[in-house]
Design a protein around this motif. Structure first.
Motif, PDB file in Angstrom:
ATOM      1  N   ARG A 143       1.125  -1.708   0.027  1.00  0.00           N
ATOM      2  CA  ARG A 143      -0.203   0.025  -0.181  1.00  0.00           C
ATOM      3  C   ARG A 143       0.779   1.269  -0.080  1.00  0.00           C
ATOM      4  O   ARG A 143       0.465   2.380  -1.075  1.00  0.00           O
ATOM      5  CB  ARG A 143      -1.176   0.446   1.263  1.00  0.00           C
ATOM      6  CG  ARG A 143      -2.735  -0.092   1.224  1.00  0.00           C
ATOM      7  CD  ARG A 143      -3.124  -0.015  -0.141  1.00  0.00           C
ATOM      8  NE  ARG A 143      -2.685  -0.617  -1.247  1.00  0.00           N
ATOM      9  CZ  ARG A 143      -3.062  -2.683  -0.835  1.00  0.00           C
ATOM     10  NH1 ARG A 143      -3.520  -3.044  -0.285  1.00  0.00           N
ATOM     11  NH2 ARG A 143      -2.418  -2.910  -2.346  1.00  0.00           N
ATOM     12  N   LEU A 167       1.171   4.385  -2.573  1.00  0.00           N
ATOM     13  CA  LEU A 167       0.707   5.668  -2.739  1.00  0.00           C
ATOM     14  C   LEU A 167       1.462   6.620  -2.883  1.00  0.00           C
ATOM     15  O   LEU A 167       1.129   7.521  -3.116  1.00  0.00           O
ATOM     16  CB  LEU A 167       0.258   5.755  -0.511  1.00  0.00           C
ATOM     17  CG  LEU A 167      -0.967   6.908   0.004  1.00  0.00           C
ATOM     18  CD1 LEU A 167      -1.912   6.875  -0.484  1.00  0.00           C
ATOM     19  CD2 LEU A 167      -0.656   7.319   1.194  1.00  0.00           C
ATOM     20  N   ASP A 227      -1.888   7.005   4.486  1.00  0.00           N
ATOM     21  CA  ASP A 227      -1.205   8.254   4.063  1.00  0.00           C
ATOM     22  C   ASP A 227      -1.038   8.663   5.626  1.00  0.00           C
ATOM     23  O   ASP A 227       0.248   9.491   6.042  1.00  0.00           O
ATOM     24  CB  ASP A 227      -2.175   9.719   3.568  1.00  0.00           C
ATOM     25  CG  ASP A 227      -4.031   9.550   3.899  1.00  0.00           C
ATOM     26  OD1 ASP A 227      -4.258   8.796   4.659  1.00  0.00           O
ATOM     27  OD2 ASP A 227      -4.662  10.425   3.480  1.00  0.00           O
ATOM     28  N   GLY A 281      -6.446   0.466   2.313  1.00  0.00           N
ATOM     29  CA  GLY A 281      -5.223   1.395   2.175  1.00  0.00           C
ATOM     30  C   GLY A 281      -6.241   2.883   3.232  1.00  0.00           C
ATOM     31  O   GLY A 281      -5.299   4.102   3.360  1.00  0.00           O
TER      32      GLY A 281
END
Lengths: 355, 591
Positions: B24, B28, B166, B162
């Motif tokens: 992931r 990203l 971040d 996901g």
């Protein structure tokens, strides 16, 4: 040069429970087509050598009707025999009558191979073979026409006791026939009995020993074959001596000019006159390997001088042969290398080392 | 420039989602598009993808918000904690990943302590929070109670969807310090991995600590002063990207036409030819715990096997080997492994990547044998055991376990450990429902099937880790196995006296099952000294005759024989007995 011919007749009245050979229920229309195709194959490939042996096997060649048998012998009439030829036909016990014996005799047949398998009803039942025949009187009838008769016997059958086997062999001995092939039952996949358990190992081995001792007056000249002197199967010896031969018919094999051929097993294809399927071209080394796996089946094994001359080498230089001799698995007797009788029962263990 | 670099690893218990998280992160940061993604990109070895585990570490360079991130993947299995410590030595930070459905497990604990030892900044992450059976609150409490994290520093993610990734990347930039090395100092790099490439020679993976290295520079390995000229520099994104230089803080690879595998040592420091620098602190070498013999099935494959071991040990410094000779098996190698899984992996790699059929003998630990003349011998091969008369005592290695298990299985786990000669130490409650059970166990007892048994005794819930705690005296004897009256050295083993009889019986029975029938009846005996403690016979062979020669179909006959021969090819002749190579290892699965 090949002086032996095998013809395959892949039809039967009845399919036995253990049989994994190439065979079909008889159907007159198909048989007629088949015989035409067989004739065609011979016309194409046979070079006209004089024959020492001719062997018609099956299936059950004797299940053909009179017309078909006549057609078959019409086909074989083209073969010219040497003196002392051997012409064998495989014959089912229930097909034996004066008429058929007469027909065989008139067409130069001089050896019968009768698939008896057992004289005991219980066993015949297990093998899915006709048990309502007076086997002994049929054989006695055949003896009036032929002196060179073989019977096939199968042992190691489900629920067979050592006494049962002894009885089978005693009957054979009382018939005073010159040849017997004894096969221990192999349970093959895709047969009716593929699911049964083999008899226990000790019993199997005891049966093997029993046969050997009861047939001591016969010559145990090949793993599964016993004969009176002079009655060894000449045709089968061609195979075991690694000599060349023709094979015609569905799924038949030939060995010609250093090539081993195998025909298709598909009857439709065969009847459309499409024959040879596989070709195995033999190198010198391949030929030697075949010589090992075939000749070591014989009581006399491999003659050292003959082998060395044939392959222009010294067989005793072969590392594995030497090893096997050291381990007493092979023995040198006179001028021959033979398999120690102790290991005949597991001879494949020795043969695999040689290929 | 260093300020913009972050070097980190992901550490976790097996199956807690490490490789998925790495995927992931790759996605990203745009290192790899969704389209290119084959799941678990970093597990490139065929075996890794098949088994769903990471064996070898992999390093990738990523760009994110103007920062350069180096992600170094780590293995999760207990056997490979050595590899983890290698990864960690190249990092400043670590993500401690915990499964929201499982909570802290044995390797979570072990990896946490490894990261602490390496002075890393640890970011706690709870993964799989999207799963219906997750219990995030409970796991948060576990992390707080066990490791002392603050609740609000724990990051929640679902690597699968996901979610939270971040946030995690931002936290990495915020919390993990930039590498401290000086770009203007002399070049020093830490070699943390290497791999053999048929064209490039040995390629080394380095973490540049100080200074820089350029193409055509002459590099030198400090441990042996070997000098090579750099022909290629680069990094992985995970695609290979060539560059002209690597500088302080970078993680990348150096190819220098290195043909001598032995010149490269993992943990070594690389510098430039003309420089005199202090070596970097490597990392402690893991001691091999398990030893066994590796022999080629076909004796003429010895040299090939030697080459295979050389190449494997190149990027697996934990694999050690030295030549040995067995009376039964001929020439081979005594190999040291980190554990059973490691042994298994090496076996499969030899067979798959080098196509050599091998025999592995029963694994053994290192015993300390005290002799009557006050000498002490360290012995890892049962056949080297001295005569009983000259032994005064024997010591064997013991481990202390961490067995994480729900409380309802405490009883069965204790039963298992008692059967394995364990001594109970104590039990830590993680919360009301889970405990960490500490036992003292002989290492040899956890070598064979302990892990499998643990799983079945706990319906799959137990996780397990151990640390070596030293040697203790045990009542041990050497048990020999005789085939056809002849001792087979490769089958000898060291066993506890009280267990010898039942083990001897089980092993002879097992061998009877494994070894096919032979031409003769072959007795199998287990003995201690001259005393036979158990016996079983392999029956002589079933009939093996091709009877009927149907219509001269001799080609078929030969094919049948060839098929039989094929089956025998892999057999090993021990005296006059044919043994399948697996026998030497399988015999232990009965323990």
């Amino acid at each position: 040069m090949a002086n032996s011919v095998y013809l395959h007749i892949p039809f039967c009245n009845n399919i036995c429970s253990y049989c994994d050979f190439c065979k079909f229920y008889k159907n007159d229309e198909i048989i007629n087509k088949y015989l035409d195709s067989l004739e065609n194959e011979i016309d194409n490939d046979f070079l006209g050598e004089k024959l020492n042996t001719l062997y018609i096997g099956g299936g059950t060649p004797s299940c053909l009707n009179n017309n078909q048998l006549n057609k078959l012998f019409d086909i074989t009439s083209r073969f010219i025999f040497n003196d002392n030829y051997e012409f064998t036909i495989e014959c089912n016990i229930e097909d034996i009558d004066e008429e058929i014996l007469e027909l065989f005799k008139n067409n130069r047949v001089n050896r019968l191979s009768i698939g008896v398998q057992s004289f005991i009803k219980k066993n015949l039942n297990f093998l899915d073979r006709n048990k309502n025949i007076d086997i002994i009187s049929r054989i006695n009838l055949a003896k009036k026409y032929f002196d060179n008769i073989n019977i096939d016997l199968i042992y190691a059958l489900k629920n067979q006791s050592i006494k049962d086997l002894e009885k089978d062999i005693d009957i054979f001995l009382s018939l005073d026939l010159p040849h017997i092939s004894c096969y221990s039952l192999i349970i093959e996949p895709h047969t009716k009995i593929s699911n049964i358990k083999p008899i226990n190992d000790k019993l199997d081995y005891d049966m093997f020993k029993l046969i050997d001792s009861k047939l001591k007056d016969y010559n145990h000249y090949e793993i599964s074959n016993y004969s009176k002197k002079g009655y060894e199967s000449k045709h089968n010896l061609t195979y075991w001596n690694n000599e060349e031969y023709y094979g015609f018919g569905l799924s038949a094999s030939s060995y010609l000019n250093n090539i081993r051929y195998t025909n298709y097993r598909n009857l439709t294809k065969y009847n459309e006159k499409i024959y040879k399927k596989e070709k195995e071209i033999l190198s010198l080394e391949d030929k030697m390997k075949y010589e090992y796996i075939l000749k070591f089946r014989l009581k006399d094994g491999i003659n050292i001088k003959d082998f060395n001359k044939k392959y222009n080498c010294n067989i005793l230089d072969n590392k594995i042969i030497k090893e096997l001799i050291n381990e007493d698995k092979l023995l040198i007797e006179n001028d021959n290398i033979i398999v120690n009788k102790k290991y005949i029962y597991v001879i494949n263990e020795i043969l695999v080392k040689l290929i | 420039m260093n300020e913009k670099i972050r070097n980190f690893a992901i550490i976790a218990h097996i199956d807690h989602g490490k490789s998925t998280l790495a995927d992931r992160i790759l996605e990203l940061t745009g290192a790899i598009s969704k389209r290119e993604m084959s799941s678990q990109m970093l597990d490139s070895m065929e075996l890794e993808q098949e088994r769903g585990i990471t064996i070898k570490l992999n390093a990738v360079k990523l760009d994110y918000k103007g920062y350069t991130l180096h992600l170094i993947d780590t293995p999760g299995h207990v056997d490979f904690s050595y590899e983890v410590s290698r990864s960690l030595a190249a990092c400043e930070g670590a993500i401690l990943l915990v499964d929201a459905t499982q909570g802290i497990q044995a390797q979570t604990l072990a990896n946490y302590f490894l990261a602490l030892e390496n002075d890393l900044t640890i970011i706690p992450v709870i993964n799989k929070i999207d799963l219906p059976n997750s219990d995030t609150d409970k796991v948060i409490n576990e992390l707080v109670d066990t490791f002392g994290f603050e609740k609000d520093e724990i990051i929640l993610t679902s690597a699968k969807t996901g979610l939270g990734i971040d946030n995690l990347l931002d936290e990495i930039i915020k919390k993990i310090p930039a590498p401290s090395g000086n770009i203007n100092s002399d070049f020093r790099g830490l070699i943390f991995d290497s791999v053999y490439d048929a064209y490039k020679g040995v390629v080394v993976q380095v973490r540049v600590v100080d200074g820089k290295v350029k193409l055509k520079d002459k590099i030198k390995f400090l441990s042996n002063d070997a000098v090579y000229e750099v022909v290629e520099l680069g990094y992985h994104t995970p695609k290979e990207v060539k560059v002209n230089e690597l500088s302080a803080g970078d993680v990348g690879y150096i190819a220098a036409s290195i043909k001598k595998i032995k010149d490269v040592q993992i943990g070594d420091t690389v510098t430039l030819e003309n420089l005199k620098v202090k070596p970097l602190e490597g990392y402690k070498r893991m001691k091999s715990m398990v030893y066994s013999g590796i022999y080629p099935v076909e004796t003429n494959k010895y040299d090939e096997l030697k080459e295979a071991l050389e190449k494997l040990s190149l990027n697996d410094a934990s694999l050690i080997y030295e030549p040995e000779v067995s009376k039964a098996l001929g020439f081979g190698f005594r190999c040291g492994f980190l554990g059973l899984l490691h042994m298994d992996i090496i076996k499969e790699r030899i067979e798959r990547e080098f196509n050599i059929d091998i025999i592995i003998t029963s694994p053994s630990v290192i015993y300390k044998v005290y002799l009557t003349n006050n000498e002490v011998k360290e012995i890892s091969n049962p056949s080297d055991f001295p005569d009983r008369q000259v032994i005064s005592r024997i010591e064997e290695p013991y481990v202390k376990t961490n067995i994480f298990v729900p409380t309802e299985y405490i009883g069965s786990i204790m039963e298992l450990c008692e059967n394995k000669r364990g001594n109970f130490i104590n039990m830590d409650y993680i919360d009301k429902t889970r405990v960490n059970i500490h036992y003292e166990l002989p290492l040899s007892e956890i070598m064979h099937d302990f892990f499998d048994k643990l799983k079945s005794y706990s319906k799959g819930y137990a996780s397990f880790d151990y640390e070596l705690i030293g040697y203790k005296q045990s009542d041990l004897v050497k048990m020999d196995i005789l085939l056809n009256g002849e001792m087979v050295d490769a089958l000898s083993m060291i066993v506890h006296k009280d267990f010898a009889y039942s083990l001897g019986k089980n092993i002879t029975i097992k061998l009877k099952e494994i070894i096919p029938r032979q031409l003769f009846e072959v007795p199998i005996q287990a003995s201690i000294g001259n005393k036979v403690i158990s016996r079983c016979d392999i029956k002589s062979m079933r009939k093996n005759v091709l009877a009927k020669c149907y219509g001269g179909d001799i080609s078929r006959k030969k094919k049948l024989l060839e098929k039989q021969k094929e089956g025998k090819k892999k057999m090993k002749m021990i005296g006059s007995v044919e043994i399948p190579p697996e026998a030497f290892l399988d015999v232990l699965s009965i323990k």
